[in-house]
Write a protein that holds these residues in place. Structure first.
Motif, PDB file in Angstrom:
ATOM      1  N   GLU A  19       0.847  -1.203   0.000  1.00  0.00           N
ATOM      2  CA  GLU A  19       0.000   0.000   0.000  1.00  0.00           C
ATOM      3  C   GLU A  19       0.884   1.256   0.000  1.00  0.00           C
ATOM      4  O   GLU A  19       0.640   2.195  -0.753  1.00  0.00           O
ATOM      5  CB  GLU A  19      -0.914   0.027   1.237  1.00  0.00           C
ATOM      6  N   ILE A  20       1.899   1.237   0.855  1.00  0.00           N
ATOM      7  CA  ILE A  20       2.786   2.408   0.964  1.00  0.00           C
ATOM      8  C   ILE A  20       3.490   2.640  -0.371  1.00  0.00           C
ATOM      9  O   ILE A  20       3.608   3.771  -0.848  1.00  0.00           O
ATOM     10  CB  ILE A  20       3.816   2.195   2.100  1.00  0.00           C
ATOM     11  N   LYS A  21       3.947   1.556  -0.983  1.00  0.00           N
ATOM     12  CA  LYS A  21       4.661   1.666  -2.257  1.00  0.00           C
ATOM     13  C   LYS A  21       3.741   2.223  -3.355  1.00  0.00           C
ATOM     14  O   LYS A  21       4.150   3.063  -4.161  1.00  0.00           O
ATOM     15  CB  LYS A  21       5.167   0.285  -2.671  1.00  0.00           C
ATOM     16  N   ALA A  22       2.487   1.757  -3.366  1.00  0.00           N
ATOM     17  CA  ALA A  22       1.539   2.222  -4.393  1.00  0.00           C
ATOM     18  C   ALA A  22       1.278   3.725  -4.246  1.00  0.00           C
ATOM     19  O   ALA A  22       1.247   4.462  -5.230  1.00  0.00           O
ATOM     20  CB  ALA A  22       0.234   1.436  -4.295  1.00  0.00           C
TER      21      ALA A  22
ATOM     22  N   THR B 119       0.863   7.491 -15.085  1.00  0.00           N
ATOM     23  CA  THR B 119       0.522   7.156 -13.701  1.00  0.00           C
ATOM     24  C   THR B 119      -0.882   7.696 -13.450  1.00  0.00           C
ATOM     25  O   THR B 119      -1.160   8.853 -13.765  1.00  0.00           O
ATOM     26  CB  THR B 119       1.530   7.798 -12.721  1.00  0.00           C
ATOM     27  N   ILE B 120      -1.746   6.827 -12.920  1.00  0.00           N
ATOM     28  CA  ILE B 120      -3.152   7.216 -12.759  1.00  0.00           C
ATOM     29  C   ILE B 120      -3.648   6.894 -11.356  1.00  0.00           C
ATOM     30  O   ILE B 120      -3.437   5.782 -10.848  1.00  0.00           O
ATOM     31  CB  ILE B 120      -4.037   6.445 -13.780  1.00  0.00           C
ATOM     32  N   LEU B 121      -4.297   7.867 -10.754  1.00  0.00           N
ATOM     33  CA  LEU B 121      -4.961   7.649  -9.471  1.00  0.00           C
ATOM     34  C   LEU B 121      -6.449   7.839  -9.699  1.00  0.00           C
ATOM     35  O   LEU B 121      -6.862   8.826 -10.297  1.00  0.00           O
ATOM     36  CB  LEU B 121      -4.464   8.690  -8.455  1.00  0.00           C
ATOM     37  N   TRP B 122      -7.246   6.887  -9.227  1.00  0.00           N
ATOM     38  CA  TRP B 122      -8.701   7.031  -9.402  1.00  0.00           C
ATOM     39  C   TRP B 122      -9.383   6.973  -8.049  1.00  0.00           C
ATOM     40  O   TRP B 122      -9.297   5.982  -7.350  1.00  0.00           O
ATOM     41  CB  TRP B 122      -9.254   5.925 -10.315  1.00  0.00           C
ATOM     42  N   ASN B 123     -10.058   8.060  -7.713  1.00  0.00           N
ATOM     43  CA  ASN B 123     -10.818   8.110  -6.475  1.00  0.00           C
ATOM     44  C   ASN B 123     -12.204   8.699  -6.744  1.00  0.00           C
ATOM     45  O   ASN B 123     -12.323   9.879  -7.060  1.00  0.00           O
ATOM     46  CB  ASN B 123     -10.070   8.975  -5.444  1.00  0.00           C
ATOM     47  N   GLY B 124     -13.195   7.865  -6.648  1.00  0.00           N
ATOM     48  CA  GLY B 124     -14.579   8.356  -6.739  1.00  0.00           C
ATOM     49  C   GLY B 124     -15.206   8.168  -8.107  1.00  0.00           C
ATOM     50  O   GLY B 124     -14.590   8.429  -9.133  1.00  0.00           O
TER      51      GLY B 124
ATOM     52  N   ASN C 291      -1.308  -0.522 -21.656  1.00  0.00           N
ATOM     53  CA  ASN C 291      -0.255   0.181 -22.410  1.00  0.00           C
ATOM     54  C   ASN C 291       0.947   0.523 -21.543  1.00  0.00           C
ATOM     55  O   ASN C 291       1.851   1.214 -21.990  1.00  0.00           O
ATOM     56  CB  ASN C 291      -0.806   1.482 -23.020  1.00  0.00           C
ATOM     57  N   GLY C 292       0.919   0.115 -20.278  1.00  0.00           N
ATOM     58  CA  GLY C 292       2.104   0.306 -19.433  1.00  0.00           C
ATOM     59  C   GLY C 292       1.970   1.328 -18.320  1.00  0.00           C
ATOM     60  O   GLY C 292       2.930   1.572 -17.593  1.00  0.00           O
ATOM     61  N   ALA C 293       0.797   1.939 -18.169  1.00  0.00           N
ATOM     62  CA  ALA C 293       0.644   2.916 -17.078  1.00  0.00           C
ATOM     63  C   ALA C 293       0.493   2.185 -15.743  1.00  0.00           C
ATOM     64  O   ALA C 293       0.057   1.033 -15.702  1.00  0.00           O
ATOM     65  CB  ALA C 293      -0.579   3.791 -17.332  1.00  0.00           C
ATOM     66  N   PHE C 294       0.851   2.884 -14.660  1.00  0.00           N
ATOM     67  CA  PHE C 294       0.582   2.359 -13.320  1.00  0.00           C
ATOM     68  C   PHE C 294      -0.719   2.982 -12.835  1.00  0.00           C
ATOM     69  O   PHE C 294      -0.869   4.205 -12.861  1.00  0.00           O
ATOM     70  CB  PHE C 294       1.716   2.712 -12.351  1.00  0.00           C
ATOM     71  N   SER C 295      -1.677   2.158 -12.409  1.00  0.00           N
ATOM     72  CA  SER C 295      -2.965   2.705 -11.974  1.00  0.00           C
ATOM     73  C   SER C 295      -3.308   2.248 -10.564  1.00  0.00           C
ATOM     74  O   SER C 295      -3.218   1.063 -10.243  1.00  0.00           O
ATOM     75  CB  SER C 295      -4.072   2.283 -12.949  1.00  0.00           C
ATOM     76  N   LEU C 296      -3.658   3.207  -9.749  1.00  0.00           N
ATOM     77  CA  LEU C 296      -4.046   2.931  -8.364  1.00  0.00           C
ATOM     78  C   LEU C 296      -5.481   3.393  -8.148  1.00  0.00           C
ATOM     79  O   LEU C 296      -5.825   4.523  -8.472  1.00  0.00           O
ATOM     80  CB  LEU C 296      -3.103   3.684  -7.405  1.00  0.00           C
ATOM     81  N   VAL C 297      -6.301   2.508  -7.612  1.00  0.00           N
ATOM     82  CA  VAL C 297      -7.672   2.878  -7.281  1.00  0.00           C
ATOM     83  C   VAL C 297      -7.836   2.791  -5.779  1.00  0.00           C
ATOM     84  O   VAL C 297      -7.409   1.799  -5.177  1.00  0.00           O
ATOM     85  CB  VAL C 297      -8.698   1.916  -7.925  1.00  0.00           C
ATOM     86  N   GLY C 298      -8.399   3.803  -5.169  1.00  0.00           N
ATOM     87  CA  GLY C 298      -8.594   3.679  -3.729  1.00  0.00           C
ATOM     88  C   GLY C 298      -9.280   4.868  -3.109  1.00  0.00           C
ATOM     89  O   GLY C 298      -9.443   5.913  -3.723  1.00  0.00           O
ATOM     90  N   GLY C 299      -9.680   4.635  -1.866  1.00  0.00           N
ATOM     91  CA  GLY C 299     -10.282   5.695  -1.075  1.00  0.00           C
ATOM     92  C   GLY C 299     -11.782   5.688  -1.154  1.00  0.00           C
ATOM     93  O   GLY C 299     -12.348   5.677  -2.243  1.00  0.00           O
TER      94      GLY C 299
ATOM     95  N   TYR D 115      -3.233  -1.581  -8.983  1.00  0.00           N
ATOM     96  CA  TYR D 115      -3.386  -1.825  -7.556  1.00  0.00           C
ATOM     97  C   TYR D 115      -4.705  -1.267  -7.030  1.00  0.00           C
ATOM     98  O   TYR D 115      -5.063  -0.133  -7.333  1.00  0.00           O
ATOM     99  CB  TYR D 115      -2.209  -1.204  -6.773  1.00  0.00           C
ATOM    100  N   VAL D 116      -5.418  -2.078  -6.257  1.00  0.00           N
ATOM    101  CA  VAL D 116      -6.639  -1.605  -5.597  1.00  0.00           C
ATOM    102  C   VAL D 116      -6.340  -1.537  -4.104  1.00  0.00           C
ATOM    103  O   VAL D 116      -5.980  -2.543  -3.489  1.00  0.00           O
ATOM    104  CB  VAL D 116      -7.826  -2.570  -5.832  1.00  0.00           C
ATOM    105  N   SER D 117      -6.465  -0.360  -3.545  1.00  0.00           N
ATOM    106  CA  SER D 117      -6.152  -0.199  -2.124  1.00  0.00           C
ATOM    107  C   SER D 117      -7.179  -0.909  -1.252  1.00  0.00           C
ATOM    108  O   SER D 117      -8.357  -0.962  -1.586  1.00  0.00           O
ATOM    109  CB  SER D 117      -6.127   1.277  -1.771  1.00  0.00           C
ATOM    110  N   THR D 118      -6.709  -1.440  -0.112  1.00  0.00           N
ATOM    111  CA  THR D 118      -7.617  -2.147   0.787  1.00  0.00           C
ATOM    112  C   THR D 118      -8.180  -1.216   1.869  1.00  0.00           C
ATOM    113  O   THR D 118      -9.008  -1.628   2.661  1.00  0.00           O
ATOM    114  CB  THR D 118      -6.900  -3.317   1.495  1.00  0.00           C
ATOM    115  N   GLY D 119      -7.724   0.023   1.890  1.00  0.00           N
ATOM    116  CA  GLY D 119      -8.159   0.914   2.971  1.00  0.00           C
ATOM    117  C   GLY D 119      -8.874   2.149   2.467  1.00  0.00           C
ATOM    118  O   GLY D 119      -8.257   2.984   1.810  1.00  0.00           O
ATOM    119  N   GLY D 120     -10.168   2.274   2.762  1.00  0.00           N
ATOM    120  CA  GLY D 120     -10.937   3.440   2.323  1.00  0.00           C
ATOM    121  C   GLY D 120     -10.441   4.729   2.970  1.00  0.00           C
ATOM    122  O   GLY D 120      -9.867   5.599   2.333  1.00  0.00           O
TER     123      GLY D 120
END
Ligand code: AMP
Length: 396
Positions: free
Chosen positions: A175-178, A313-318, A345-353, A371-376
């Motif tokens: 989680e910290i690394k993501a 690099t992509i962060l998705w929240n909501g 295509n090679g992007a890093f994507s994190l979903v969480g919150g 990566y899907v975060s386990t902590g809201g």
């Protein structure tokens, strides 16, 4: 700071804070084992080294009272199945019974303690309670990201009693690394997609990420506060009038920092907050009275797609619409598909919150993002730039 790999657990007892706050059905059977599965690698590392583990967790909100419906005994079978070891259970988390079970614990064995929140001292972060817990391990491992934003006895205070012998479990380290990847080390362009209902709940995140991202896509109910602040007509859409100044301030700051903000250009509007309402696509800045924007429109999705596909690099929240209703889920599904394509295509994507994970799971995107975060809540606070007490306690 030591990692799990730095320790050899041969003949050692590891006290692991896991997040086994899993949903139970009316027959007290576990309905979703993902949180147990998420802790498996850490537990197996200790056992395969030749050590034993004491697992501690909370379950539900018993508010300091014993409550059989929230006993961790109900999850023993699931944990045993997943770990592949018959788990021993003790119906307390401190005291003589636990001392005895701990003394008898042999290498290769797993002991699960009773719900920590049967004691108020857990959530109060009580030192004496934490000290008693600390007696049940030679090494303390925190692998509970879901509660890392709480300074509870088992997540934070207990670490004080293990000045040298403490580390993150594999899940917490991941989680910290993501988060680091998105906030610090991610390849550019970095894009944050922020949706959900209200600007007020995302303000601190937006302010924190303005220094870290190249693009911010704004969708969902948050949109209308921005559009109205810029002089648009939002009809009956959800809008926080008292946050319009703040919205303008964000747009100004973004401009100063060279961050591109992408707002919807059209929306799927409805004449009621109802799955069966009449709908039509209208320009975002011209929503008629009696109508409310409940999902992203087709031109908006085209625009968002372009931005997402050029991101590394992509962060998705909501969610970008009221995804709980089928009629207004298409925008959120489309965003998931664009992120899937970018990830391929090679992007890093994190979903969480918050609710994002629910949307991702509902539409089957779990395995399509990096990566899907386990902590809201813990993820939201990380994105706000806060240092989580459970993480700080290990790093101290
Ligand atoms: P959050 O917890 O802030 O991420 O908000 C998630 C909630 O936002 C979901 O329950 C969605 O239904 C809601 N939402 C998304 N778009 C809209 C919208 N246009 N109008 C009202 N609610 C929305």
């Amino acid at each position: 700071m030591k990692t799990l790999q730095d320790f050899n657990f041969e003949d050692k007892k590891a006290l692991i804070r896991v997040d086994f706050n899993v949903p139970l059905d009316d027959h007290l059977k576990v309905t979703d084992t993902s949180r147990i599965e998420a802790a498996k690698d850490t537990i197996l590392k200790v056992l395969e080294d030749g050590g034993s583990t004491v697992l501690m967790s909370h379950l539900g909100r018993p508010k300091g009272k014993r409550n059989q419906a929230m006993s961790l005994k109900h999850i023993c079978d699931s944990v045993s199945d997943i770990i592949g070891v018959q788990v021993k259970f003790v119906d307390d988390c401190i005291g003589e019974k636990v001392k005895k079970a701990y003394a008898e614990l042999q290498s290769g064995e797993v002991l699960l303690l009773e719900n920590l929140r049967f004691y108020n001292e857990e959530e109060e972060g009580d030192s004496a309670f934490a000290k008693q817990l600390s007696k049940f391990g030679d090494i303390y491992i925190n692998d509970a990201f879901g509660t890392a934003h709480r300074a509870h006895a088992s997540t934070t205070i207990v670490a004080n009693y293990f000045p040298e012998n403490k580390c993150f479990g594999y899940l917490l380290a991941k989680e910290i690394k993501a988060i680091e990847k998105v906030m610090q080390t991610g390849e550019k362009p970095v894009t944050a997609i922020l949706g959900g209902a209200k600007v007020s709940s995302k303000i601190t995140i937006i302010e924190n990420i303005l220094d870290k991202v190249d693009h911010i896509i704004i969708g969902g109910g948050m949109t209308y506060t921005f559009i109205k602040a810029m002089g648009g007509k939002v009809g009956d859409s959800i809008c926080e009038d008292d946050k319009m100044d703040l919205a303008m301030d964000i747009l100004k700051k973004a401009k100063q920092k060279g961050v591109q903000i992408h707002l919807p250009v059209d929306v799927l509007a409805a004449d009621a907050f109802d799955n069966n309402a009449n709908t039509k696509v209208v320009p975002v800045e011209n929503i008629p009275d009696g109508w409310q924007g409940l999902d992203a429109g087709p031109d908006t999705l085209k625009l968002f797609k372009e931005v997402i596909l050029k991101s590394k690099t992509i962060l998705w929240n909501g969610p970008v619409g009221v995804f709980e209703m089928e009629s207004f889920a298409k925008g959120t599904i489309a965003i998931g598909n664009f992120i899937d394509e970018a990830t391929k295509n090679g992007a890093f994507s994190l979903v969480g919150g918050g609710d994002s994970v629910a949307a991702v799971k509902q539409f089957g995107f779990e395995n399509k993002v990096s990566y899907v975060s386990t902590g809201g809540g813990a993820m939201l606070e990380s994105l706000e730039g806060k240092t989580l007490p459970g993480i700080a306690a290990i790093m101290d």
